[in-house]
Write a protein that holds these residues in place. Structure first.
Motif, PDB file in Angstrom:
ATOM      1  N   LYS A   1      40.014  49.791  84.524  1.00  0.00           N
ATOM      2  CA  LYS A   1      39.826  48.348  84.691  1.00  0.00           C
ATOM      3  C   LYS A   1      38.354  48.105  85.016  1.00  0.00           C
ATOM      4  N   VAL A   2      37.711  47.290  84.191  1.00  0.00           N
ATOM      5  CA  VAL A   2      36.278  47.049  84.316  1.00  0.00           C
ATOM      6  C   VAL A   2      36.011  45.557  84.517  1.00  0.00           C
ATOM      7  N   LEU A   3      35.224  45.239  85.537  1.00  0.00           N
ATOM      8  CA  LEU A   3      34.755  43.882  85.739  1.00  0.00           C
ATOM      9  C   LEU A   3      33.415  43.739  85.038  1.00  0.00           C
ATOM     10  N   VAL A   4      33.303  42.732  84.178  1.00  0.00           N
ATOM     11  CA  VAL A   4      32.029  42.423  83.538  1.00  0.00           C
ATOM     12  C   VAL A   4      31.502  41.139  84.180  1.00  0.00           C
ATOM     13  N   ALA A   5      30.467  41.286  84.996  1.00  0.00           N
ATOM     14  CA  ALA A   5      29.845  40.135  85.652  1.00  0.00           C
ATOM     15  C   ALA A   5      28.803  39.560  84.708  1.00  0.00           C
ATOM     16  N   GLY A   6      28.801  38.242  84.586  1.00  0.00           N
ATOM     17  CA  GLY A   6      27.914  37.605  83.614  1.00  0.00           C
ATOM     18  C   GLY A   6      28.529  37.629  82.231  1.00  0.00           C
ATOM     19  N   ALA A   7      29.841  37.572  82.182  1.00  0.00           N
ATOM     20  CA  ALA A   7      30.570  37.723  80.923  1.00  0.00           C
ATOM     21  C   ALA A   7      30.415  36.549  79.979  1.00  0.00           C
ATOM     22  N   SER A   8      29.862  35.435  80.438  1.00  0.00           N
ATOM     23  CA  SER A   8      29.691  34.289  79.545  1.00  0.00           C
ATOM     24  C   SER A   8      28.381  34.356  78.762  1.00  0.00           C
ATOM     25  N   SER A   9      27.519  35.307  79.098  1.00  0.00           N
ATOM     26  CA  SER A   9      26.261  35.470  78.362  1.00  0.00           C
ATOM     27  C   SER A   9      26.533  36.174  77.034  1.00  0.00           C
ATOM     28  N   ALA A  10      25.557  36.142  76.132  1.00  0.00           N
ATOM     29  CA  ALA A  10      25.705  36.824  74.846  1.00  0.00           C
ATOM     30  C   ALA A  10      25.956  38.318  75.066  1.00  0.00           C
ATOM     31  N   LEU A  11      25.189  38.932  75.957  1.00  0.00           N
ATOM     32  CA  LEU A  11      25.371  40.351  76.243  1.00  0.00           C
ATOM     33  C   LEU A  11      26.729  40.599  76.887  1.00  0.00           C
ATOM     34  N   GLY A  12      27.092  39.768  77.864  1.00  0.00           N
ATOM     35  CA  GLY A  12      28.375  39.927  78.543  1.00  0.00           C
ATOM     36  C   GLY A  12      29.552  39.826  77.590  1.00  0.00           C
ATOM     37  N   ARG A  13      29.506  38.887  76.667  1.00  0.00           N
ATOM     38  CA  ARG A  13      30.588  38.741  75.686  1.00  0.00           C
ATOM     39  C   ARG A  13      30.687  39.982  74.800  1.00  0.00           C
ATOM     40  N   PHE A  14      29.533  40.510  74.405  1.00  0.00           N
ATOM     41  CA  PHE A  14      29.522  41.720  73.585  1.00  0.00           C
ATOM     42  C   PHE A  14      30.104  42.899  74.362  1.00  0.00           C
ATOM     43  N   VAL A  15      29.722  43.045  75.622  1.00  0.00           N
ATOM     44  CA  VAL A  15      30.230  44.146  76.453  1.00  0.00           C
ATOM     45  C   VAL A  15      31.749  44.025  76.601  1.00  0.00           C
ATOM     46  N   CYS A  16      32.248  42.814  76.854  1.00  0.00           N
ATOM     47  CA  CYS A  16      33.701  42.604  76.965  1.00  0.00           C
ATOM     48  C   CYS A  16      34.405  43.022  75.682  1.00  0.00           C
ATOM     49  N   MET A  17      33.861  42.616  74.546  1.00  0.00           N
ATOM     50  CA  MET A  17      34.464  42.939  73.260  1.00  0.00           C
ATOM     51  C   MET A  17      34.476  44.459  73.027  1.00  0.00           C
ATOM     52  N   GLU A  18      33.373  45.104  73.324  1.00  0.00           N
ATOM     53  CA  GLU A  18      33.276  46.553  73.106  1.00  0.00           C
ATOM     54  C   GLU A  18      34.233  47.316  74.020  1.00  0.00           C
ATOM     55  N   LEU A  19      34.308  46.925  75.279  1.00  0.00           N
ATOM     56  CA  LEU A  19      35.228  47.588  76.216  1.00  0.00           C
ATOM     57  C   LEU A  19      36.684  47.397  75.788  1.00  0.00           C
ATOM     58  N   THR A  20      37.019  46.189  75.352  1.00  0.00           N
ATOM     59  CA  THR A  20      38.374  45.904  74.880  1.00  0.00           C
ATOM     60  C   THR A  20      38.695  46.755  73.663  1.00  0.00           C
ATOM     61  N   THR A  21      37.763  46.850  72.740  1.00  0.00           N
ATOM     62  CA  THR A  21      37.943  47.675  71.541  1.00  0.00           C
ATOM     63  C   THR A  21      38.180  49.135  71.908  1.00  0.00           C
ATOM     64  N   ARG A  22      37.555  49.581  72.973  1.00  0.00           N
ATOM     65  CA  ARG A  22      37.704  50.972  73.418  1.00  0.00           C
ATOM     66  C   ARG A  22      38.939  51.188  74.291  1.00  0.00           C
ATOM     67  N   GLY A  23      39.737  50.130  74.479  1.00  0.00           N
ATOM     68  CA  GLY A  23      41.011  50.267  75.167  1.00  0.00           C
ATOM     69  C   GLY A  23      41.000  50.057  76.667  1.00  0.00           C
ATOM     70  N   HIS A  24      39.896  49.560  77.201  1.00  0.00           N
ATOM     71  CA  HIS A  24      39.830  49.312  78.640  1.00  0.00           C
ATOM     72  C   HIS A  24      40.418  47.947  78.978  1.00  0.00           C
TER      73      HIS A  24
END
Length: 152
Positions: free
Chosen positions: A2-25
């Motif tokens: 379980k990963v918390l992405v702080a600043g998830a509304s930024s362009a980078l944050g959205r990308f990190v969320c998408m990548e982590l989700t794709t990797r099954g987290h």
């Protein structure tokens, strides 16, 4: 994990969320506004403001890792204000990036997170004379002293 992405509304944050989700987290997206988190790929969203430490405990509850993508916008535009006052709009990185990430590091340690990933600036340690880089390096210094397992 379980990963918390702080600043998830930024362009980078959205990308990190998408990548982590794709990797099954399992991803918990954090931002100051629920509206700005609409459409995120995260399995959970949480509203919290790292400049207000009392809002962070619930955001960090049960997370294994934290990835910080938060900080003052580098976009040189009055259309990206932190709040309504001109003083807040002109607040430097030292007034946002350093205290927000310091609070997040401290709250992550208290919550028992196992890992903290901080997005910084390449070569910032050689450019500490610049406010932007110094703010990032202060966070790195604090992270090193925190006792958390970390990556920068």
């Amino acid at each position: 994990m379980k990963v918390l992405v702080a600043g998830a509304s930024s362009a980078l944050g959205r990308f990190v969320c998408m990548e982590l989700t794709t990797r099954g987290h399992s991803v918990r997206a954090m931002a100051r506004s629920a509206a700005r988190l609409q459409g995120t790929s995260a399995s959970e969203v949480v509203v919290a403001d790292a400049l207000q430490p009392h809002t962070l405990a619930a955001a960090l509850s049960g997370v294994d890792a934290v990835i910080s993508c938060l900080g003052a916008s580098v976009q040189p535009s009055p259309f990206y204000p932190r709040s309504g006052s001109w003083h807040d709009r002109l607040a430097g990185f030292d007034a946002v990036d350093w205290p927000a990430n310091r609070n997040l590091v401290d709250a992550a340690r208290t919550a028992g997170a196992k890992k903290f990933v901080y997005v910084s600036v390449a070569g910032a340690n050689k450019m500490r004379h610049l406010t932007y880089c110094d703010a990032h390096e202060r966070v790195v210094d604090h992270l090193r002293a925190s006792g958390l397992d970390y990556s920068v």
